[in-house]
Design a protein around this motif. Sequence first.
Motif: not given
Length: 559
Positions: A314-341
């Motif tokens: 009487n139940y089907n689990p969700v069907i995964e289209l895509m598994r993804f992983f967020t990076p460490f803070g892309v966008g919001k934390y782009n103010t954390l500057k590194l040389k040549d990055k």
Amino acid sequence: MKQLYIFIFSLLFCVNVEAQQVLKPGATYKIIYWRSADGKPKEDRNPTIVITGAKQNLLSSESVLSGKAKYPFEQNIITKPDHILFQVADLSKDNIIATADSSSIAKQVFEFSNETKVILGYTCKKAKIIVNSNTIELWYTTEAGINAAPTVLGQSLGLVLEQVRNGNSYVTATKIEEIKGHKEAAISKLRLTDGLSYKDLLWKSRFTTLNVFNNEIINFIDKPQSTDSIFRFAGGTVIARKIKFPSLTGQPNVFVDLTEQSNGDAYDRTGSVFIIPTDKQLSLMDALKNSVKVLPVYDNGNGKVYQGVVSTPNYNPVIELMRFFTPFGVGKYNTLKLKDKNWADKVYYRQEVTELFPLVNGKEVWVAVFIGNYDKGGHKVSLNITLHNGGREKENKPLILPLFNSTNVMEMAGQEYATMFSSEKGLEVSFTLDKDVKDAKLRYITTGHGGWGGGDEFVPKQNTIWLDEKEAFSFIPWRQDCGSYRLSNPASGNFETGLSSSDLSRSNWCPGTVTNPNIIPLGDLKAGKHTVKVVIPMGPPQGSSSSAWNVSGVLLGTE
């Protein structure tokens, strides 16, 4: 039949030895060009047609001029003598776009040769040009008294009677005939746009785009607010929307497109794009609206119960289209500057899911995105699903059967972590086939978690798939390319060793990437009951921390 086709094609080219036509000044001519490669004619049976007059050259095809072309289609118009290129695209019956380029033809630089050959009775000379690393040779004549060519290349040379790409792909004139009553295009009436917008509109018209989410926030708050069409659950960490898929008779190529950027959360998080099946008595929608407690539980004897993990009558689990992983803070934390990055502004994920399309063809289904986080700002995502004609041949009676999904997409609403692999039983599910299934496969996605030095995130572990008590497949899911995505990870911690956290190899995932499914062959399956089991030697807990394995499996095949 093929020999006859080649014979007919050779007859078309016998006109090369005939005497040249005398072209009348100011008259309008139709030039027919056929394509061939490696000495054989192209079998599309759609020759290029050039109509050349006193003020314009029209570059088209037989299918377009005969009214048989499918939308979208494109034609080029070159004005004389100023050589302005007008690209014109019919996106649909009442939607025509165009753009003008006054410089590209004038910028063409050729290398000229003393070689000659005769085509349609005209003595032709050779000019060569390099375009995108391709060598293009143009055989042209100045004896005809007109300027025309089958492409935008060489429009100012004279009459181009043959174009050769990389020595083996030919576009060759086979016939020149005078035509009466041809009306040149009314250039002044074209709706012009800039070149980049023109290319974008033409490209997007070639496929169907289903817009699911646009800059939606996935975060953790006490009382998430839903709208009329977008629903938020599990503290706002799951967003869901009903989407109507078109009904298609063929088998298109289908892709999931997701963009993500941090809206406050600085850490790498598990994400999933999935479909919520509603074809049985219970579904995840019941749990999202009410409580995780309504889901059937899986008990493998390790003292814990796992909600909504395996299929039941009487139940089907969700069907995964895509598994993804967020990076460490892309966008919001782009103010954390590194040389040549130079940090990426956002992360773009794209994955083909064609094999799952028959499940949603012509149906209205719930499509959802989960990102596990406890951050008030969370993440911002956009999601499209694109359908492209011209895919694989449609399979007869495809079987798509969801078996298990241990990713706790309701983590923030109390769904248990996938620690069932601490038991020898691991994850086991039984299912019944009503009919024999040919060429069965398991679409299997797996990622290991446990974010400390000895946790399964950082320790390679063998995954073994058993079918009916026999080992079907075994492998160690492991990613060693995580350092390739450093520019998507501005908030990744830097160690004394000179490495960053986002550089470290992991159990089948990296911060800022998609985890590809493994397609595991299971052979032909007879009708009746079968059992699939997943065994992983999961590491023991350390303090309050535990390892876990997020695995999802969908059975594919044909009846």
